[in-house]
Design a protein around this motif. Sequence first.
Motif, short mmCIF file in Angstrom:
data_model
loop_
_atom_site.label_atom_id
_atom_site.label_comp_id
_atom_site.label_asym_id
_atom_site.label_seq_id
_atom_site.Cartn_x
_atom_site.Cartn_y
_atom_site.Cartn_z
N LEU A 186 48.96 35.43 35.78
CA LEU A 186 48.14 36.21 36.70
C LEU A 186 46.81 35.48 36.83
CD1 LEU A 186 47.73 40.04 36.75
CD2 LEU A 186 45.83 38.53 37.27
N VAL A 231 47.29 39.76 45.88
CA VAL A 231 46.47 40.97 45.95
C VAL A 231 45.07 40.64 46.46
CG1 VAL A 231 45.40 42.79 44.56
CG2 VAL A 231 47.74 42.07 44.07
N SER A 264 48.52 44.67 48.49
CA SER A 264 49.35 43.64 47.84
C SER A 264 50.49 43.26 48.78
CB SER A 264 49.90 44.13 46.50
OG SER A 264 50.70 45.27 46.66
N LEU A 277 50.06 37.14 41.03
CA LEU A 277 50.93 37.14 39.86
C LEU A 277 52.21 36.41 40.21
CD1 LEU A 277 51.93 38.17 37.07
CD2 LEU A 277 52.63 40.27 38.23
N PHE A 324 41.55 42.21 36.10
CA PHE A 324 42.82 42.52 36.78
C PHE A 324 43.27 43.97 36.62
CE2 PHE A 324 44.22 41.88 32.49
CZ PHE A 324 45.39 42.61 32.36
N ASN A 325 42.87 44.61 35.52
CA ASN A 325 43.34 45.98 35.24
C ASN A 325 42.23 47.01 35.37
OD1 ASN A 325 41.89 45.24 32.99
ND2 ASN A 325 43.45 45.79 31.50
N TRP A 349 50.62 46.05 39.42
CA TRP A 349 51.16 44.69 39.36
C TRP A 349 52.67 44.72 39.19
CZ3 TRP A 349 48.11 40.84 40.80
CH2 TRP A 349 46.73 40.98 40.69
N THR A 386 52.63 44.49 31.14
CA THR A 386 51.31 43.97 30.76
C THR A 386 51.39 43.02 29.58
OG1 THR A 386 50.32 46.02 31.59
CG2 THR A 386 48.95 44.66 30.17
N LEU A 413 52.05 39.36 30.58
CA LEU A 413 51.13 38.64 31.45
C LEU A 413 50.49 37.47 30.73
CD1 LEU A 413 49.29 41.62 33.20
CD2 LEU A 413 51.02 40.12 34.20
#
Length: 183
Positions: free
Chosen positions: A58, A84, A100, A122, A148-149, A157, A161, A164
């Motif tokens: 990512l 995104v 996205s 991603l 990112f979160n 996404w 997680t 990633l």
Amino acid sequence: MKFIETKIEGCFILEPTIFKDERGYFMESFNEETFHKGIGQKINFVQDNQSFSTQGVLRGLHYQCGVHVQNKLIRVLQGEVLDVAVDIRPESKTYGQYISVLLTEENQKQFFIPSGFAHGFLALSKTAIVFYKCDNFYNASSEGGIIFNDKTININWDFPTNELIISEKDRGLPAIEKSRKVW
């Protein structure tokens, strides 16, 4: 080339006309005149970037500030990515919202992201090569980013997680409310 307006003003998905036969395919990936007409403004791209990523990488969410803001035109040459864009234009009615787009070597779609957006992607396939045009040169001192979160943006996404792969630099980015202002 078909230009599809998205739910966020200024962002477009571009679908090329692809001519296929027994030899393979042909498509026009960029035509300045068609592009300007399709998005309704004139943009002069000055820098091309390309990245290679493995599945789960990512990258983002990144942007440039001040006189170094960038319009971007993104496409995937190999593999597939979830691309995104987050609206960070302070006066925008869609500030903090994201869009996205699945970009793949098969669908050959492109994603136009205007200045005033944070961008990230991603890699969903085993490997992915992303190519994008920018209308302004990269400037390290004008860099900005958002984690990112970020819970206020709440990007889906659609990937585990714990799988990633994110750089230390990107893991340390702030939430949108503490990020650098674009202008």
